[in-house]
Motif scaffolding. Sequence first.
Motif, short mmCIF file in Angstrom:
data_model
loop_
_atom_site.label_atom_id
_atom_site.label_comp_id
_atom_site.label_asym_id
_atom_site.label_seq_id
_atom_site.Cartn_x
_atom_site.Cartn_y
_atom_site.Cartn_z
N ARG A 12 60.26 13.33 37.12
CA ARG A 12 60.10 13.25 38.56
C ARG A 12 58.79 13.87 39.03
N VAL A 13 58.17 13.19 39.99
CA VAL A 13 56.88 13.64 40.49
C VAL A 13 57.04 14.84 41.40
N VAL A 14 55.93 15.51 41.67
CA VAL A 14 55.92 16.66 42.57
C VAL A 14 56.12 16.16 44.01
N ILE A 15 57.04 16.79 44.73
CA ILE A 15 57.29 16.37 46.12
C ILE A 15 57.04 17.50 47.12
N PRO A 19 48.67 21.17 48.32
CA PRO A 19 47.79 22.26 48.76
C PRO A 19 46.47 21.77 49.34
N PHE A 20 46.38 20.51 49.66
CA PHE A 20 45.15 19.93 50.22
C PHE A 20 45.51 19.06 51.41
N GLU A 21 44.52 18.81 52.25
CA GLU A 21 44.68 17.93 53.41
C GLU A 21 43.91 16.64 53.17
N LEU A 22 44.17 15.66 54.01
CA LEU A 22 43.43 14.40 53.90
C LEU A 22 41.94 14.64 54.06
N SER A 23 41.59 15.58 54.91
CA SER A 23 40.17 15.89 55.13
C SER A 23 39.51 16.42 53.86
N ASP A 24 40.26 17.16 53.04
CA ASP A 24 39.71 17.68 51.78
C ASP A 24 39.39 16.51 50.83
N ARG A 280 53.15 12.64 52.28
CA ARG A 280 54.18 12.47 51.25
C ARG A 280 54.36 10.99 50.92
N GLY A 281 54.40 10.16 51.94
CA GLY A 281 54.57 8.73 51.73
C GLY A 281 53.39 8.11 51.00
N ALA A 282 52.18 8.44 51.45
CA ALA A 282 50.98 7.87 50.82
C ALA A 282 50.87 8.26 49.36
N LEU A 283 51.28 9.49 49.04
CA LEU A 283 51.20 9.98 47.67
C LEU A 283 52.37 9.51 46.81
N SER A 284 53.27 8.72 47.39
CA SER A 284 54.40 8.21 46.63
C SER A 284 54.15 6.80 46.11
N ILE A 328 41.31 16.58 42.71
CA ILE A 328 41.99 17.28 43.80
C ILE A 328 43.47 16.92 43.82
N LEU A 329 43.77 15.65 43.61
CA LEU A 329 45.17 15.22 43.63
C LEU A 329 45.98 15.87 42.52
N GLY A 330 45.39 16.00 41.34
CA GLY A 330 46.09 16.65 40.23
C GLY A 330 47.44 16.01 39.95
#
Length: 373
Positions: A12-15, A19-24, A280-284, A328-330
């Motif tokens: 399972r992925v990290v949910i 620790p970063f924002e879209l701006s980062d 959360r949605g975009a990273l899913s 950054i996404l890691g």
Amino acid sequence: MGAPDDMKVLKRVVISKPPFELSDLKKAIPPSCFKLSLLRSFYALFRDIFLICAFYYVASNYIPRFPEPLNYIAWPLYWFFQGVMIGGLWSIGHECGHGAFGGYKWLDDTVGFFIHSALLTPYFSIKYSHRTHHAHTNSVEYDELQVPKLKSDTLHSETLNNPIGLVLRILFHIAFGWNSYLLFNYTGRKYEGIASHFYPKSPIYNESERSLIFLSDFGIFVALYAYYNIVVATKGLIWSFYLFGAPFLVFYGLMMILTLLQHTHPSVAHYDSTEWEWMRGALSTIDRDVGILNWFIHDLPRIHVLHHLFPGIPHYHALEAMKAVKPILGDYYNYDDTPIIKAYWREMKECVYVEPDDHGPNKKSAGVYWFKK
């Protein structure tokens, strides 16, 4: 995700909150990646049109001359690669819908409208519903594409949750899924009323959009009229199927397979309104590698995570931008290199419905939904 070890891929992925924002992420991307090039966009458009015409010319002029054993091989090869090329051209129209073609709304909408109408896709209808998908990705309540079934949907969680049901679901998904999505919002969000991409009064759209839904329908009508009068009426039904119908069926199936693989995975979560957040949605979403097919369809399967984070970045800058944000996404970056056929079979088999893990008194994760079989 992405390691050869299946156990690691399915972990399972990290949910947790990243620790970063879209701006980062945006700061890490070279500014040149956000710049649109009319020259490169039109090159991609005309490249696809040229290849589609070239495949058609070869198929219509030479395959009929092949001796009988060879044409049994040549026709399926034509259907497959022409279907893939149609998918590539469709993706240019999709890019227009995101304003990532030329940067001028009138130009993007004009080019996108003609591309998608020719490919029997209602341009503005898809543009608006797809906007909702990007705004609510992986929400079990408000997403507009590849919305998972809940356990309460007994047709999927019980009746079709067996080997025969799996085969039936796969056949329907590949053969009829795309047109069922356009007609009945299959795989989309449930609405009250007629949820159709062809119906101007559909609850999918708001009042200001309804006139352009009608225009999209008109574009489809003109395209169908042209296909019938120029192709079917002059060449016959069988010839039309061999040169046009079969490649379109491949395109429809490919669309459904890739779209599912980009949004469905045993290790990826969905959320209800108590837990859902845009990031959360975009990273899913999930990046996939489809080998040589990436070249034909402008790398879309392997840049889908970036596409949900920054849909305005054109395809010709996307790989560079993806490389910039990966560090950054890691662990928040989802990638699976499982071969496409194996992955599709696994996802259709394992990802039948979703439900939360915790049904106890604390219900700490009641708003986080995971796929179950």
